[in-house]
Design a protein around this motif. Structure first.
Motif, PDB file in Angstrom:
ATOM      1  N   PRO A  92       0.836  -1.207   0.000  1.00  0.00           N
ATOM      2  CA  PRO A  92       0.000   0.000   0.000  1.00  0.00           C
ATOM      3  C   PRO A  92       0.868   1.253   0.000  1.00  0.00           C
ATOM      4  CG  PRO A  92       0.061  -0.973   2.191  1.00  0.00           C
ATOM      5  CD  PRO A  92       0.751  -1.943   1.275  1.00  0.00           C
ATOM      6  N   VAL A  93       0.343   2.332  -0.563  1.00  0.00           N
ATOM      7  CA  VAL A  93       1.044   3.621  -0.562  1.00  0.00           C
ATOM      8  C   VAL A  93       0.489   4.431   0.606  1.00  0.00           C
ATOM      9  CG1 VAL A  93       1.567   5.708  -1.857  1.00  0.00           C
ATOM     10  CG2 VAL A  93       1.350   3.521  -3.054  1.00  0.00           C
ATOM     11  N   VAL A  94       1.292   4.577   1.638  1.00  0.00           N
ATOM     12  CA  VAL A  94       0.835   5.179   2.891  1.00  0.00           C
ATOM     13  C   VAL A  94       1.343   6.612   3.008  1.00  0.00           C
ATOM     14  CG1 VAL A  94       0.700   4.855   5.383  1.00  0.00           C
ATOM     15  CG2 VAL A  94       1.052   2.882   3.892  1.00  0.00           C
ATOM     16  N   ALA A  95       0.495   7.492   3.519  1.00  0.00           N
ATOM     17  CA  ALA A  95       0.891   8.876   3.751  1.00  0.00           C
ATOM     18  C   ALA A  95       0.240   9.375   5.028  1.00  0.00           C
ATOM     19  CB  ALA A  95       0.496   9.762   2.578  1.00  0.00           C
ATOM     20  N   VAL A  96       0.964  10.223   5.756  1.00  0.00           N
ATOM     21  CA  VAL A  96       0.426  10.854   6.955  1.00  0.00           C
ATOM     22  C   VAL A  96       0.438  12.358   6.745  1.00  0.00           C
ATOM     23  CG1 VAL A  96       0.655  11.184   9.441  1.00  0.00           C
ATOM     24  CG2 VAL A  96       1.310   9.007   8.423  1.00  0.00           C
ATOM     25  N   THR A  97      -0.678  13.007   7.048  1.00  0.00           N
ATOM     26  CA  THR A  97      -0.744  14.465   6.966  1.00  0.00           C
ATOM     27  C   THR A  97      -1.253  15.028   8.297  1.00  0.00           C
ATOM     28  OG1 THR A  97      -2.982  14.306   6.021  1.00  0.00           O
ATOM     29  CG2 THR A  97      -1.144  14.533   4.472  1.00  0.00           C
ATOM     30  N   PRO A  98      -0.678  16.179   8.729  1.00  0.00           N
ATOM     31  CA  PRO A  98       0.502  16.832   8.150  1.00  0.00           C
ATOM     32  C   PRO A  98       1.759  16.024   8.435  1.00  0.00           C
ATOM     33  CG  PRO A  98      -0.129  17.914  10.187  1.00  0.00           C
ATOM     34  CD  PRO A  98      -1.204  16.903   9.907  1.00  0.00           C
ATOM     35  N   THR A 112      -3.479  12.325  10.233  1.00  0.00           N
ATOM     36  CA  THR A 112      -4.382  11.450   9.488  1.00  0.00           C
ATOM     37  C   THR A 112      -3.598  10.609   8.488  1.00  0.00           C
ATOM     38  OG1 THR A 112      -6.199  13.041   9.685  1.00  0.00           O
ATOM     39  CG2 THR A 112      -6.397  11.354   7.989  1.00  0.00           C
ATOM     40  N   ALA A 113      -3.757   9.290   8.581  1.00  0.00           N
ATOM     41  CA  ALA A 113      -3.094   8.362   7.662  1.00  0.00           C
ATOM     42  C   ALA A 113      -4.054   7.938   6.563  1.00  0.00           C
ATOM     43  CB  ALA A 113      -2.587   7.137   8.415  1.00  0.00           C
ATOM     44  N   SER A 114      -3.505   7.662   5.386  1.00  0.00           N
ATOM     45  CA  SER A 114      -4.323   7.205   4.260  1.00  0.00           C
ATOM     46  C   SER A 114      -3.549   6.149   3.475  1.00  0.00           C
ATOM     47  CB  SER A 114      -4.684   8.382   3.349  1.00  0.00           C
ATOM     48  OG  SER A 114      -3.514   8.990   2.826  1.00  0.00           O
ATOM     49  N   GLY A 115      -4.272   5.417   2.622  1.00  0.00           N
ATOM     50  CA  GLY A 115      -3.641   4.435   1.751  1.00  0.00           C
ATOM     51  C   GLY A 115      -3.836   2.992   2.164  1.00  0.00           C
ATOM     52  N   GLY A 116      -4.409   2.750   3.332  1.00  0.00           N
ATOM     53  CA  GLY A 116      -4.590   1.380   3.796  1.00  0.00           C
ATOM     54  C   GLY A 116      -6.040   1.075   4.132  1.00  0.00           C
ATOM     55  N   LEU A 124       1.417   4.751  19.993  1.00  0.00           N
ATOM     56  CA  LEU A 124       0.223   5.302  20.635  1.00  0.00           C
ATOM     57  C   LEU A 124      -0.792   4.232  21.009  1.00  0.00           C
ATOM     58  CD1 LEU A 124      -0.320   8.330  18.198  1.00  0.00           C
ATOM     59  CD2 LEU A 124       0.775   8.383  20.447  1.00  0.00           C
ATOM     60  N   SER A 125      -0.567   3.005  20.539  1.00  0.00           N
ATOM     61  CA  SER A 125      -1.494   1.894  20.788  1.00  0.00           C
ATOM     62  C   SER A 125      -2.896   2.231  20.295  1.00  0.00           C
ATOM     63  CB  SER A 125      -1.521   1.534  22.278  1.00  0.00           C
ATOM     64  OG  SER A 125      -0.245   1.107  22.718  1.00  0.00           O
ATOM     65  N   LEU A 126      -2.968   2.851  19.110  1.00  0.00           N
ATOM     66  CA  LEU A 126      -4.244   3.206  18.501  1.00  0.00           C
ATOM     67  C   LEU A 126      -4.346   2.565  17.127  1.00  0.00           C
ATOM     68  CD1 LEU A 126      -4.401   7.005  19.455  1.00  0.00           C
ATOM     69  CD2 LEU A 126      -5.687   5.127  20.500  1.00  0.00           C
ATOM     70  N   THR A 127      -5.579   2.293  16.678  1.00  0.00           N
ATOM     71  CA  THR A 127      -5.781   1.619  15.390  1.00  0.00           C
ATOM     72  C   THR A 127      -6.752   2.384  14.494  1.00  0.00           C
ATOM     73  OG1 THR A 127      -7.523   0.244  16.379  1.00  0.00           O
ATOM     74  CG2 THR A 127      -5.282  -0.674  16.329  1.00  0.00           C
ATOM     75  N   THR A 128      -6.882   3.677  14.721  1.00  0.00           N
ATOM     76  CA  THR A 128      -7.727   4.512  13.884  1.00  0.00           C
ATOM     77  C   THR A 128      -6.889   5.184  12.803  1.00  0.00           C
ATOM     78  OG1 THR A 128      -7.434   6.292  15.492  1.00  0.00           O
ATOM     79  CG2 THR A 128      -9.426   4.943  15.672  1.00  0.00           C
ATOM     80  N   SER A 129      -7.541   5.664  11.746  1.00  0.00           N
ATOM     81  CA  SER A 129      -6.788   6.338  10.689  1.00  0.00           C
ATOM     82  C   SER A 129      -6.295   7.702  11.140  1.00  0.00           C
ATOM     83  CB  SER A 129      -7.646   6.483   9.427  1.00  0.00           C
ATOM     84  OG  SER A 129      -8.818   7.232   9.704  1.00  0.00           O
ATOM     85  N   SER A 130      -7.044   8.369  12.030  1.00  0.00           N
ATOM     86  CA  SER A 130      -6.639   9.671  12.549  1.00  0.00           C
ATOM     87  C   SER A 130      -6.396   9.585  14.047  1.00  0.00           C
ATOM     88  CB  SER A 130      -7.717  10.723  12.266  1.00  0.00           C
ATOM     89  OG  SER A 130      -7.854  10.957  10.882  1.00  0.00           O
ATOM     90  N   ASP A 156       4.656   4.778   7.341  1.00  0.00           N
ATOM     91  CA  ASP A 156       5.047   6.164   7.115  1.00  0.00           C
ATOM     92  C   ASP A 156       5.096   6.825   8.487  1.00  0.00           C
ATOM     93  OD1 ASP A 156       5.815   8.393   5.659  1.00  0.00           O
ATOM     94  OD2 ASP A 156       3.771   9.105   5.344  1.00  0.00           O
ATOM     95  N   SER A 157       5.655   8.015   8.549  1.00  0.00           N
ATOM     96  CA  SER A 157       5.743   8.702   9.830  1.00  0.00           C
ATOM     97  C   SER A 157       5.552  10.196   9.638  1.00  0.00           C
ATOM     98  CB  SER A 157       7.088   8.421  10.513  1.00  0.00           C
ATOM     99  OG  SER A 157       8.155   8.941   9.731  1.00  0.00           O
ATOM    100  N   ALA A 158       5.236  10.854  10.727  1.00  0.00           N
ATOM    101  CA  ALA A 158       5.113  12.311  10.739  1.00  0.00           C
ATOM    102  C   ALA A 158       5.869  12.822  11.954  1.00  0.00           C
ATOM    103  CB  ALA A 158       3.649  12.729  10.806  1.00  0.00           C
ATOM    104  N   GLN A 159       6.311  14.070  11.876  1.00  0.00           N
ATOM    105  CA  GLN A 159       6.990  14.648  13.021  1.00  0.00           C
ATOM    106  C   GLN A 159       6.250  15.892  13.496  1.00  0.00           C
ATOM    107  OE1 GLN A 159      10.926  15.324  11.204  1.00  0.00           O
ATOM    108  NE2 GLN A 159      10.568  17.537  11.434  1.00  0.00           N
ATOM    109  N   VAL A 160       6.142  15.998  14.806  1.00  0.00           N
ATOM    110  CA  VAL A 160       5.501  17.146  15.440  1.00  0.00           C
ATOM    111  C   VAL A 160       6.516  17.784  16.371  1.00  0.00           C
ATOM    112  CG1 VAL A 160       3.633  17.929  16.943  1.00  0.00           C
ATOM    113  CG2 VAL A 160       3.213  16.099  15.276  1.00  0.00           C
ATOM    114  N   THR A 161       6.760  19.069  16.182  1.00  0.00           N
ATOM    115  CA  THR A 161       7.713  19.801  17.009  1.00  0.00           C
ATOM    116  C   THR A 161       6.957  20.766  17.912  1.00  0.00           C
ATOM    117  OG1 THR A 161       9.422  19.662  15.304  1.00  0.00           O
ATOM    118  CG2 THR A 161       9.709  21.334  17.005  1.00  0.00           C
TER     119      THR A 161
END
Length: 198
Positions: A92-98, A112-116, A124-130, A156-161
């Protein structure tokens, strides 16, 4: 006639490029000492191996190969055919925004993750898309693993500062009279308290 060989178990592999499958120890049926195999039921362009040898076949991503097998005796007798499959499944082509965001410490950010078809955020022990997280000081990376409808997974991953919030600064300036003009240059928010000492 010799008996047909036992069909090897089907194999799958997740990849966006061609994959080489190996079917180990393919054994001819009783009354035969060789196995003939091909990727078509008519056995055109077939390969013959000794009983117990391996079958090696390359399959492009997104494709499934059907491997046909039959036993051959030294006298040239041929058994009925059996088959198995080898499939290279697309990831799958996975992306996380932002993908990269900077906010004040304590502010909430929704990723929010997409592609799956399903998602797992291991940290985070979570299984939701967002997911909604609270920013902490410094940069934190959030990994998501997405699984497609074919069972293949990619990540995929995202970074929050998080940064310290801006605070108002108060400056007391004493001037001869209230008509004196003041100019303050700063990147912060300033509050000027003008006191007339006359």
């Amino acid at each position: 006639l010799p008996l047909a060989p036992a069909a090897p178990a089907a194999q799958t592999y997740c990849s966006n490029s061609a994959h080489t499958f190996v079917f180990d120890s393919v054994t001819a049926g009783s009354g035969a000492d060789e196995v003939e195999w091909a990727t078509n039921s008519s056995f055109t362009g077939s390969t013959t191996i000794n009983s117990g040898d391996s079958i090696v076949v390359s399959v492009n991503s997104g494709s499934t190969a059907t491997i046909w097998l039959r036993s051959k005796s030294s006298a040239g007798c041929i058994s009925g055919a059996v088959s198995t499959t080898a499939a290279t499944l697309v990831l799958p082509v996975v992306a996380v925004t932002p993908a990269d965001t900077t906010v004040a410490n304590g502010q909430q950010v929704t990723l929010t993750a997409s592609g799956g078809e399903s998602y797992d955020w291991p940290g985070l022990s979570l299984t939701t898309s967002s997911v909604t997280i609270t920013a902490v000081n410094g940069t934190t990376f959030y990994l998501v693993i997405a699984t497609g409808s074919n069972g293949c997974s990619a990540e995929d991953s995202a970074q929050v500062t998080g940064e310290p919030p801006l605070y108002a600064q108060s400056i007391v300036v004493i001037v001869p009279d209230s008509s004196t003009a003041l100019t303050a240059c700063t990147t912060d928010t300033l509050s000027l308290d003008i006191t007339n000492d006359s």
